[in-house]
Motif scaffolding. Structure first.
Motif, short mmCIF file in Angstrom:
data_model
loop_
_atom_site.label_atom_id
_atom_site.label_comp_id
_atom_site.label_asym_id
_atom_site.label_seq_id
_atom_site.Cartn_x
_atom_site.Cartn_y
_atom_site.Cartn_z
N ALA A 58 0.93 -1.19 0.11
CA ALA A 58 0.05 0.06 -0.09
C ALA A 58 1.00 1.32 -0.03
O ALA A 58 1.93 1.21 0.31
CB ALA A 58 -0.92 0.03 1.39
N GLY A 59 0.27 2.37 -0.52
CA GLY A 59 0.93 3.56 -0.47
C GLY A 59 1.56 4.16 -1.70
O GLY A 59 1.90 3.41 -2.52
N TRP A 60 1.26 5.37 -1.88
CA TRP A 60 1.53 5.88 -2.91
C TRP A 60 2.27 7.44 -2.54
O TRP A 60 1.92 7.96 -1.56
CB TRP A 60 0.36 6.58 -3.81
CG TRP A 60 -0.54 5.34 -4.37
CD1 TRP A 60 -1.22 4.68 -3.63
CD2 TRP A 60 -0.37 4.73 -5.72
NE1 TRP A 60 -1.71 3.65 -4.23
CE2 TRP A 60 -1.21 3.71 -5.85
CE3 TRP A 60 0.71 4.95 -6.68
CZ2 TRP A 60 -1.05 2.71 -6.97
CZ3 TRP A 60 0.25 4.39 -8.00
CH2 TRP A 60 -0.66 3.20 -7.78
N LEU A 61 3.39 7.71 -3.41
CA LEU A 61 4.17 8.99 -3.13
C LEU A 61 3.62 10.03 -4.38
O LEU A 61 3.65 9.87 -5.46
CB LEU A 61 5.44 8.95 -3.28
CG LEU A 61 6.59 9.97 -3.38
CD1 LEU A 61 6.41 10.58 -1.81
CD2 LEU A 61 7.88 9.63 -3.52
N VAL A 62 3.16 11.27 -3.83
CA VAL A 62 2.82 12.22 -4.56
C VAL A 62 3.82 13.49 -4.27
O VAL A 62 4.31 14.01 -3.42
CB VAL A 62 1.47 12.89 -4.32
CG1 VAL A 62 1.14 14.21 -5.34
CG2 VAL A 62 0.28 11.93 -4.37
N GLY A 63 4.55 13.39 -5.41
CA GLY A 63 5.73 14.63 -5.58
C GLY A 63 5.64 15.63 -6.55
O GLY A 63 5.15 15.39 -7.66
N PRO A 64 6.21 16.79 -6.39
CA PRO A 64 6.10 17.89 -7.29
C PRO A 64 7.09 17.84 -8.20
O PRO A 64 8.10 17.13 -8.01
CB PRO A 64 6.66 19.19 -6.45
CG PRO A 64 7.45 18.56 -5.33
CD PRO A 64 6.65 17.22 -4.99
N VAL A 97 2.84 10.98 -9.31
CA VAL A 97 2.22 9.86 -8.38
C VAL A 97 2.96 8.58 -8.75
O VAL A 97 2.82 8.06 -9.73
CB VAL A 97 0.62 9.83 -8.47
CG1 VAL A 97 0.05 8.94 -7.30
CG2 VAL A 97 0.11 11.25 -8.43
N THR A 98 3.68 7.93 -7.66
CA THR A 98 4.27 6.81 -7.76
C THR A 98 4.12 5.87 -6.77
O THR A 98 3.93 6.37 -5.66
CB THR A 98 6.00 7.16 -7.59
OG1 THR A 98 6.02 8.02 -8.80
CG2 THR A 98 6.63 5.89 -8.30
N PRO A 99 3.91 4.53 -7.16
CA PRO A 99 3.63 3.78 -5.89
C PRO A 99 4.90 3.50 -4.96
O PRO A 99 6.04 3.40 -5.64
CB PRO A 99 3.42 2.29 -6.65
CG PRO A 99 3.37 2.46 -8.18
CD PRO A 99 3.81 3.94 -8.23
N ILE A 100 4.55 3.48 -3.76
CA ILE A 100 5.78 3.34 -2.48
C ILE A 100 6.04 1.69 -2.69
O ILE A 100 5.27 1.09 -2.59
CB ILE A 100 5.46 3.68 -1.36
CG1 ILE A 100 5.30 5.22 -1.56
CG2 ILE A 100 6.37 3.44 -0.39
CD1 ILE A 100 4.62 5.92 -0.13
#
Length: 61
Positions: A5-11, A18-21
């Protein structure tokens, strides 16, 4: 297979990404990743920009 689980949202320079962790396969930043991410324009006043959304290799979507 256990689903992570988990997604990383970065500028980014042009919006966000949006990338899966901790995915089972690594991801390349940008829209030329092997997961074939989709790119969408997100309108807004001062926050408008392009959003790159990666697909998870582990099936969490």
């Amino acid at each position: 297979m256990a689903v992570r689980a988990g997604w990383l949202v970065g500028p980014t320079e042009t919006g966000s990404e949006v990338t899966p962790i901790d995915d089972v396969v690594g991801h390349t930043p940008g829209d030329d990743c092997a997961c074939l991410p989709y790119v969408e324009f997100v309108p807004g006043d001062s926050s408008a920009g392009w959003m790159v959304v990666h697909h998870a290799w582990d099936g969490r979507e």
